[in-house]
Design an enzyme around this catalytic site. Structure first.
Site, mmCIF file in Angstrom:
data_model
loop_
_atom_site.group_PDB
_atom_site.id
_atom_site.type_symbol
_atom_site.label_atom_id
_atom_site.label_comp_id
_atom_site.label_asym_id
_atom_site.label_seq_id
_atom_site.Cartn_x
_atom_site.Cartn_y
_atom_site.Cartn_z
ATOM 1 N N LYS A 286 -7.095 -28.024 4.200
ATOM 2 C CA LYS A 286 -5.650 -27.795 4.178
ATOM 3 C C LYS A 286 -4.920 -29.101 4.471
ATOM 4 O O LYS A 286 -5.327 -29.870 5.342
ATOM 5 C CB LYS A 286 -5.250 -26.748 5.228
ATOM 6 C CG LYS A 286 -5.616 -25.325 4.879
ATOM 7 C CD LYS A 286 -5.139 -24.364 5.959
ATOM 8 C CE LYS A 286 -5.492 -22.933 5.634
ATOM 9 N NZ LYS A 286 -5.076 -21.998 6.707
ATOM 10 N N GLU A 372 -5.046 -4.714 7.659
ATOM 11 C CA GLU A 372 -4.078 -3.805 8.279
ATOM 12 C C GLU A 372 -4.637 -2.398 8.442
ATOM 13 O O GLU A 372 -4.348 -1.719 9.443
ATOM 14 C CB GLU A 372 -2.793 -3.773 7.458
ATOM 15 C CG GLU A 372 -1.977 -5.060 7.504
ATOM 16 C CD GLU A 372 -2.431 -6.104 6.504
ATOM 17 O OE1 GLU A 372 -1.834 -7.199 6.472
ATOM 18 O OE2 GLU A 372 -3.401 -5.826 5.748
ATOM 19 N N ARG A 400 0.294 -1.394 3.540
ATOM 20 C CA ARG A 400 -1.101 -1.426 3.118
ATOM 21 C C ARG A 400 -1.969 -0.487 3.944
ATOM 22 O O ARG A 400 -3.123 -0.242 3.602
ATOM 23 C CB ARG A 400 -1.644 -2.854 3.229
ATOM 24 C CG ARG A 400 -0.792 -3.884 2.522
ATOM 25 C CD ARG A 400 -1.393 -5.259 2.532
ATOM 26 N NE ARG A 400 -2.523 -5.341 1.613
ATOM 27 C CZ ARG A 400 -3.055 -6.489 1.203
ATOM 28 N NH1 ARG A 400 -2.575 -7.634 1.635
ATOM 29 N NH2 ARG A 400 -4.067 -6.498 0.382
#
Length: 642
Positions: A286, A372, A400
């Protein structure tokens, strides 16, 4: 930051992947450096997601160079790493409009470009979508490639494995690029693994391996099993891809995602392979090529506008603490008094403020990853044992886990507390992240207590209220951004369940607000007063259970009743109208006008502009009242100048 070579700029010559593919391979390193520089410069102007995009610059160049996009489908999971992709696919001239009103989306978007075959903003959907495209291709007798790029973080969601399991069983030709940029799943990349990746992705090796499998099947059963074990152990020793192989994918990697000399031949081999699903494990960093982002990949995942030279981000001094901070501080205060309070987040500790909670209570803080569904049922399990779980999830992400909310929490009447951050419209992230539907999808469930904070002080009280509710599930919602600047009490005081409050008394018009539209309701009341219309303003506080006494009083004593909420049709107003109808109060002639978000998805912009577009500001309230009274709205009336 990588220095752009002092050569003739190449990026100016590349407007589409077709033009990219005309370049000789030796020029791709220079192009990648220029693309990284352009990405950094663009995000410094607009803000947005930075670190993930910088990590896939070389991968983006290689994918568009090797594959025939858009004929070959390229699907970016989540989409926040797709800024370099947008620059290379005809959108460079608009890249500095990212996340601005009327500008480019911060995610992939089908309506924006033919190079975005699937819109993504929630994670872990790419493999499922890609498999659907691959099956459609085969049904049509096509031969194009389907490539899905998914990060290792997104691989923490069960949906990704459901898709891989299905894809492995079907054996469709599908390519998955695992962009491993955080926690390396395999040993560090080195010369040996690079060599093996090139060899094992080649057509010769694939053909040989398949031939050996067929030969083994002709051997006696005991020999076949031994041959299979030898093949698996040998492959696992060198590559570490057992998990993906067991799911039916052919594993290649890990390889260095920043080395074009490795990426290009491996992707060529994979493209030419006549094989079922293949997973290429690519290791990236990253923030690659920009030292401030490399040194602090968490702070540069999403950024404000910043100075390219120093990396310093523009800081806007808030007028009030953010709702997220108020929630976190309030929960910490309550947890100091009650050891049974625990906190659950789904890969969003800093976004929900639970990173602060975790610093003080590390043993009582649980990050379940991008999962979730699991997070909700995990919280339900905690609740069965007498703990008080606070499940802090963005409103849009809780969608979700709706089945788990219904079956594992509501039906069992378990006291899970849902802290719904990002309620209402959220600004630059647009419709995919808007918390528009929770009032509707939770309001229809029996046993739920649903609250919405009008300001940061109310939020503090609602956290205390949720702690006290121990016989059923509850939820409280609050928006993104800073509060309105009210004085905060030191501690929250539990509210009386299902009771609202009158904020201002009037006689002709009643505005019943749920949530942070209360401030706009008070502005509208001032403007209506200037027009001779005395207005009551009430804060409902609770969407469920409804304060029936308050609604009855407002309906009986006013000519017009306005309800207003930061949610879709089917939410708070539906609760009010249901009560008014069944109680016979609509027969009295009261003019009721519900104000909700429009039946459309509102594109990204500043939140205040989005609410203005939705008609949920003071001007919209005034216009709605005057319309209900049959009074024309004059251009010079105060309501139109809000």
């Amino acid at each position: 930051m990588s220095e752009t070579p002092s050569k003739t700029p190449l990026l100016d010559q590349v407007h589409t992947p077709d033009e990219l593919r005309r370049l000789p391979e030796k020029d791709l390193r220079q192009l990648a450096d220029e693309l990284r520089h352009e990405t950094i410069d663009a995000v410094s102007v607009t803000g947005g997601h930075l670190g993930a995009g910088l990590g896939v610059v070389e991968l983006t160049v290689a994918l568009h160079y090797i594959f025939d996009t858009p004929r070959d489908r390229l699907i970016w999971d989540v989409g926040h790493q797709a800024y370099p992709h947008k620059i290379l696919t005809g959108r460079r001239d608009r890249i500095r409009t990212l996340r601005q009103g009327g500008g480019l989306s911060g995610f992939t978007k089908r309506a924006e470009s033919e190079y975005d075959p699937f819109g993504a903003a929630h994670s872990s959907t790419s493999i499922s979508a890609g498999l659907g495209m691959a099956v459609a291709r085969d049904l049509e007798g096509g031969n194009n490639n389907v490539v899905c790029v998914i990060g290792d973080g997104a691989m923490s969601a069960g949906m990704a494995y459901e898709a891989m399991n299905n894809a492995g069983g079907r054996n469709e030709r599908l390519i998955v690029i695992l962009n491993d940029n955080d926690m390396s799943i395999a040993p560090p990349v080195g010369a040996l693994s690079t060599y093996l990746a090139r060899i094992t992705s080649s057509g010769t090796y694939l053909h040989l391996r398949e031939a050996m499998k067929q030969l083994a099947k002709r051997l006696p059963k005991q020999w076949e099993l031994r041959a299979a074990r030898v093949e698996e152990y040998t492959r696992t020793y060198w590559t570490g891809g057992t998990l993906f192989e067991e799911l039916g994918f052919y594993y290649v990697g890990p390889i260095d995602g920043h080395d074009l000399n490795v990426l290009l031949p491996v992707l060529k081999n994979v493209r030419e392979a006549d094989h079922g699903p293949i997973l290429v494990h690519v290791v990236t960093k990253k923030g690659k090529g920009y030292p401030p982002a490399e040194a602090s990949d968490d702070k540069y995942h999403g950024v404000n506008k910043f100075n390219v030279v120093t990396g310093a981000q523009v800081k806007v001094k808030p007028n009030a603490p953010s709702y997220t901070k108020v929630f976190a501080d309030s929960l910490i205060t309550e947890a100091r008094k009650d050891p049974k309070i625990v906190a659950v987040t789904a890969a969003m500790p800093s976004g929900t403020g639970l990173d602060l909670f975790g610093k003080e209570f590390p043993e009582r803080t649980f990050d379940v990853g991008i999962a979730e569904q699991h997070g909700v049922t995990f919280a339900a399990g905690l609740a069965t044992e007498g703990y008080k779980p606070f499940c802090a999830i963005y409103s849009t992400f809780l969608q979700r886990a709706y089945d788990q909310v219904v079956h594992d929490v509501a039906i069992q009447r378990l006291p899970v507390r849902f802290a719904l951050d990002r309620a209402g419209l959220v600004g630059a992230d647009g419709p995919t992240h808007a918390g528009a539907f929770d009032l509707a999808y939770l309001g229809c469930l029996p046993n739920f207590v649903i609250m919405a904070a009008a300001d940061e002080a109310e939020l503090r009280h609602m956290v205390a209220t949720a702690v006290a509710i121990d016989d059923r599930p509850s939820a409280f919602r609050y928006p993104r951004g800073e509060g309105v600047g009210v004085d905060l009490p030191d501690v929250g005081v539990p509210l009386e369940i299902g009771k609202g409050r009158i904020v201002r008394e009037g006689s002709a018009v009643a505005i019943l607000s749920l949530g942070t539209r209360l401030a706009e309701s008070l502005k509208a009341a001032d403007q209506l007063a200037a027009l001779g219309l005395s207005t009551t303003v009430a804060d409902a506080r609770f969407a469920k259970p409804l304060d029936e006494d308050l609604v009855r009083r407002l309906a009986r004593n006013h000519e017009v009743l306005i309800t207003i909420e930061e949610g879709s049709i089917g939410g708070f107003a539906s609760q009010v109208l249901q009560f008014l109808a069944t109680a016979g109060l609509l027969d009295s002639g009261i003019k009721v006008r519900p104000m909700v978000l429009p039946d459309s998805f509102i594109d990204h912009d500043k939140p205040e502009r989005m609410y203005e577009q939705a008609g949920l500001g003071a001007a919209g309230i005034v216009a709605t009242v005057l319309g209900a009274l049959g009074r024309p709205v004059q251009a010079n009336e105060a309501g139109n100048r809000a």
